[in-house]
Write a protein that holds these residues in place. Structure first.
Motif, PDB file in Angstrom:
ATOM      1  N   GLY A   9      -3.673  29.291  45.289  1.00 31.28           N
ATOM      2  CA  GLY A   9      -3.565  29.786  43.919  1.00 31.28           C
ATOM      3  C   GLY A   9      -3.769  31.284  43.852  1.00 31.28           C
ATOM      4  O   GLY A   9      -4.091  31.935  44.842  1.00 31.28           O
ATOM      5  N   GLY A  10      -3.572  31.830  42.670  1.00 25.28           N
ATOM      6  CA  GLY A  10      -3.741  33.260  42.464  1.00 25.28           C
ATOM      7  C   GLY A  10      -2.860  33.730  41.344  1.00 25.28           C
ATOM      8  O   GLY A  10      -2.397  32.940  40.510  1.00 25.28           O
ATOM      9  N   LEU A  11      -2.616  35.019  41.324  1.00 24.15           N
ATOM     10  CA  LEU A  11      -1.797  35.630  40.279  1.00 24.15           C
ATOM     11  C   LEU A  11      -0.358  35.753  40.776  1.00 24.15           C
ATOM     12  O   LEU A  11      -0.120  36.245  41.886  1.00 24.15           O
ATOM     13  N   VAL A  12       0.574  35.326  39.954  1.00 21.16           N
ATOM     14  CA  VAL A  12       1.990  35.405  40.306  1.00 21.16           C
ATOM     15  C   VAL A  12       2.772  35.814  39.068  1.00 21.16           C
ATOM     16  O   VAL A  12       2.398  35.485  37.942  1.00 21.16           O
ATOM     17  N   GLN A  13       3.835  36.545  39.290  1.00 17.94           N
ATOM     18  CA  GLN A  13       4.667  36.998  38.189  1.00 17.94           C
ATOM     19  C   GLN A  13       5.670  35.915  37.797  1.00 17.94           C
ATOM     20  O   GLN A  13       6.199  35.206  38.682  1.00 17.94           O
ATOM     21  N   ALA A  14       5.923  35.796  36.528  1.00 18.45           N
ATOM     22  CA  ALA A  14       6.910  34.834  36.053  1.00 18.45           C
ATOM     23  C   ALA A  14       8.248  35.089  36.738  1.00 18.45           C
ATOM     24  O   ALA A  14       8.665  36.240  36.924  1.00 18.45           O
ATOM     25  N   GLY A  15       8.880  34.005  37.123  1.00 17.46           N
ATOM     26  CA  GLY A  15      10.143  34.114  37.833  1.00 17.46           C
ATOM     27  C   GLY A  15       9.998  34.041  39.335  1.00 17.46           C
ATOM     28  O   GLY A  15      10.981  33.835  40.061  1.00 17.46           O
ATOM     29  N   GLY A  16       8.775  34.221  39.810  1.00 12.33           N
ATOM     30  CA  GLY A  16       8.519  34.140  41.240  1.00 12.33           C
ATOM     31  C   GLY A  16       8.272  32.716  41.676  1.00 12.33           C
ATOM     32  O   GLY A  16       8.625  31.759  40.981  1.00 12.33           O
ATOM     33  N   SER A  17       7.652  32.564  42.841  1.00 15.83           N
ATOM     34  CA  SER A  17       7.361  31.229  43.365  1.00 15.83           C
ATOM     35  C   SER A  17       5.912  31.157  43.802  1.00 15.83           C
ATOM     36  O   SER A  17       5.263  32.179  44.056  1.00 15.83           O
ATOM     37  N   MET A  18       5.417  29.933  43.888  1.00 15.69           N
ATOM     38  CA  MET A  18       4.031  29.716  44.294  1.00 15.69           C
ATOM     39  C   MET A  18       3.991  28.466  45.146  1.00 15.69           C
ATOM     40  O   MET A  18       4.620  27.458  44.809  1.00 15.69           O
ATOM     41  N   ARG A  19       3.268  28.534  46.253  1.00 18.20           N
ATOM     42  CA  ARG A  19       3.096  27.372  47.108  1.00 18.20           C
ATOM     43  C   ARG A  19       1.606  27.060  47.216  1.00 18.20           C
ATOM     44  O   ARG A  19       0.815  27.926  47.590  1.00 18.20           O
ATOM     45  N   LEU A  20       1.271  25.847  46.906  1.00 23.97           N
ATOM     46  CA  LEU A  20      -0.107  25.389  47.000  1.00 23.97           C
ATOM     47  C   LEU A  20      -0.237  24.409  48.157  1.00 23.97           C
ATOM     48  O   LEU A  20       0.704  23.693  48.469  1.00 23.97           O
ATOM     49  N   SER A  21      -1.426  24.386  48.748  1.00 20.95           N
ATOM     50  CA  SER A  21      -1.709  23.468  49.847  1.00 20.95           C
ATOM     51  C   SER A  21      -2.944  22.654  49.522  1.00 20.95           C
ATOM     52  O   SER A  21      -3.821  23.114  48.781  1.00 20.95           O
ATOM     53  N   CYS A  22      -3.002  21.480  50.125  1.00 25.05           N
ATOM     54  CA  CYS A  22      -4.158  20.601  49.932  1.00 25.05           C
ATOM     55  C   CYS A  22      -4.466  19.932  51.263  1.00 25.05           C
ATOM     56  O   CYS A  22      -3.590  19.306  51.863  1.00 25.05           O
ATOM     57  N   LEU A  81       2.757  21.895  47.410  1.00 24.92           N
ATOM     58  CA  LEU A  81       3.468  21.925  46.130  1.00 24.92           C
ATOM     59  C   LEU A  81       4.116  23.293  45.986  1.00 24.92           C
ATOM     60  O   LEU A  81       3.439  24.310  46.122  1.00 24.92           O
ATOM     61  N   GLN A  82       5.398  23.292  45.762  1.00 22.56           N
ATOM     62  CA  GLN A  82       6.123  24.534  45.506  1.00 22.56           C
ATOM     63  C   GLN A  82       6.519  24.563  44.038  1.00 22.56           C
ATOM     64  O   GLN A  82       7.023  23.561  43.504  1.00 22.56           O
ATOM     65  N   ILE A  83       6.290  25.695  43.410  1.00 19.06           N
ATOM     66  CA  ILE A  83       6.715  25.892  42.027  1.00 19.06           C
ATOM     67  C   ILE A  83       7.692  27.062  42.012  1.00 19.06           C
ATOM     68  O   ILE A  83       7.352  28.169  42.444  1.00 19.06           O
ATOM     69  N   GLU A  84       8.912  26.802  41.567  1.00 19.55           N
ATOM     70  CA  GLU A  84       9.903  27.869  41.547  1.00 19.55           C
ATOM     71  C   GLU A  84      11.012  27.560  40.556  1.00 19.55           C
ATOM     72  O   GLU A  84      11.608  26.484  40.643  1.00 19.55           O
ATOM     73  N   PRO A  85      11.301  28.446  39.621  1.00 18.03           N
ATOM     74  CA  PRO A  85      10.543  29.656  39.319  1.00 18.03           C
ATOM     75  C   PRO A  85       9.292  29.333  38.489  1.00 18.03           C
ATOM     76  O   PRO A  85       9.306  28.393  37.698  1.00 18.03           O
ATOM     77  N   LYS A 117     -11.581  20.427  44.019  1.00 19.54           N
ATOM     78  CA  LYS A 117     -12.189  21.197  42.931  1.00 19.54           C
ATOM     79  C   LYS A 117     -11.173  22.058  42.193  1.00 19.54           C
ATOM     80  O   LYS A 117     -11.490  22.643  41.157  1.00 19.54           O
ATOM     81  N   GLY A 118      -9.979  22.146  42.744  1.00 18.84           N
ATOM     82  CA  GLY A 118      -8.917  22.855  42.052  1.00 18.84           C
ATOM     83  C   GLY A 118      -8.731  24.283  42.518  1.00 18.84           C
ATOM     84  O   GLY A 118      -9.633  24.911  43.076  1.00 18.84           O
ATOM     85  N   THR A 119      -7.531  24.788  42.274  1.00 27.81           N
ATOM     86  CA  THR A 119      -7.218  26.187  42.550  1.00 27.81           C
ATOM     87  C   THR A 119      -6.499  26.748  41.324  1.00 27.81           C
ATOM     88  O   THR A 119      -5.620  26.092  40.756  1.00 27.81           O
ATOM     89  N   LEU A 120      -6.886  27.941  40.917  1.00 30.09           N
ATOM     90  CA  LEU A 120      -6.354  28.522  39.683  1.00 30.09           C
ATOM     91  C   LEU A 120      -5.056  29.268  39.952  1.00 30.09           C
ATOM     92  O   LEU A 120      -4.990  30.117  40.850  1.00 30.09           O
ATOM     93  N   VAL A 121      -4.060  28.961  39.158  1.00 29.18           N
ATOM     94  CA  VAL A 121      -2.796  29.686  39.184  1.00 29.18           C
ATOM     95  C   VAL A 121      -2.649  30.402  37.846  1.00 29.18           C
ATOM     96  O   VAL A 121      -2.728  29.771  36.789  1.00 29.18           O
ATOM     97  N   THR A 122      -2.453  31.699  37.916  1.00 29.30           N
ATOM     98  CA  THR A 122      -2.262  32.496  36.706  1.00 29.30           C
ATOM     99  C   THR A 122      -0.899  33.164  36.793  1.00 29.30           C
ATOM    100  O   THR A 122      -0.607  33.869  37.772  1.00 29.30           O
ATOM    101  N   VAL A 123      -0.077  32.942  35.793  1.00 32.24           N
ATOM    102  CA  VAL A 123       1.274  33.483  35.780  1.00 32.24           C
ATOM    103  C   VAL A 123       1.350  34.577  34.730  1.00 32.24           C
ATOM    104  O   VAL A 123       1.059  34.352  33.550  1.00 32.24           O
ATOM    105  N   SER A 124       1.740  35.761  35.168  1.00 32.90           N
ATOM    106  CA  SER A 124       1.891  36.878  34.241  1.00 32.90           C
ATOM    107  C   SER A 124       3.344  36.964  33.790  1.00 32.90           C
ATOM    108  O   SER A 124       4.263  36.714  34.559  1.00 32.90           O
ATOM    109  N   SER A 125       3.529  37.347  32.541  1.00 33.55           N
ATOM    110  CA  SER A 125       4.896  37.426  31.990  1.00 33.55           C
ATOM    111  C   SER A 125       5.441  38.838  32.080  1.00 33.55           C
ATOM    112  O   SER A 125       4.763  39.770  32.443  1.00 33.55           O
TER     113      SER A 125
END
Length: 125
Positions: A9-22, A81-85, A117-125
Motif C-alpha cells: 500500500g501507499g500513495l498512488v496517483q489516480a490513473g496509475g496502478s497498485m499491486r498489493l501482496s499478502c 491484487l492488482q488495481i488498474e487504473p 491488519k491491512g495496508t492503506l492505499v491512498t489515491v490522489s486525484s
C-alpha cells in the motif's frame, strides 16, 4: 500462530496502478479460499475478490470485475491484487483474509477465518 500480512500500500496517483501482496506465516494458503477486502473511510467493509488458492477459481463483485485482478503464487504462499487504473474512490484499507469456502467471502467476508491488519492505499486525484 497464524499471521497474515499485507504489503504494497501507499500513495498512488489516480490513473496509475497498485499491486498489493499478502503472505502468511504458520499457515499454507493452498486449497483454501483467500481474498481481498477493503474498507473506505466511513463505509462498511466490502469484498473485492477471492480465489481458491492454487486452483484458479476466482470470484469478483460486479464493481471490481473491470479494474481488479487477483492471483496467487503457490511457490511463495503469496496472494496478489492488482488495481488498474486506480481511482480516488479506491482509497481504503485493504485486507487479506482466508477461509475454507468461497461462501466465506460473501457478506463482507464474515465467514473468513484469519485476517491481516491491512495496508492503506491512498489515491490522489
Amino acid at each position: 500462530e497464524v499471521q497474515i500480512v499485507e504489503s504494497g500500500g501507499g500513495l498512488v496517483q489516480a490513473g496509475g496502478s497498485m499491486r498489493l501482496s499478502c503472505t502468511a506465516s504458520g499457515f499454507t494458503f493452498e486449497n483454501n479460499v483467500v481474498g481481498w477486502f477493503r474498507q473506505a473511510p466511513g463505509k462498511e467493509r466490502e469484498k473485492i475478490a477471492c480465489i481458491t488458492f492454487g486452483r484458479g477459481k476466482t470470484t469478483y463483485t460486479e464493481s471490481t470485475l473491470r479494474r481488479f485482478t487477483i492471483w496467487d503464487d503457490k511457490t511463495k504462499n503469496t496472494l496478489y491484487l492488482q488495481i488498474e487504473p486506480v481511482e480516488p474512490e479506491d482509497t481504503a484499507v485493504y485486507y487479506c483474509a482466508t477461509g475454507t469456502r468461497h461462501e466465506d467471502c460473501a457478506d463482507r467476508g464474515s465467514g473468513m477465518q484469519y485476517w491481516g491488519k491491512g495496508t492503506l492505499v491512498t489515491v490522489s486525484s
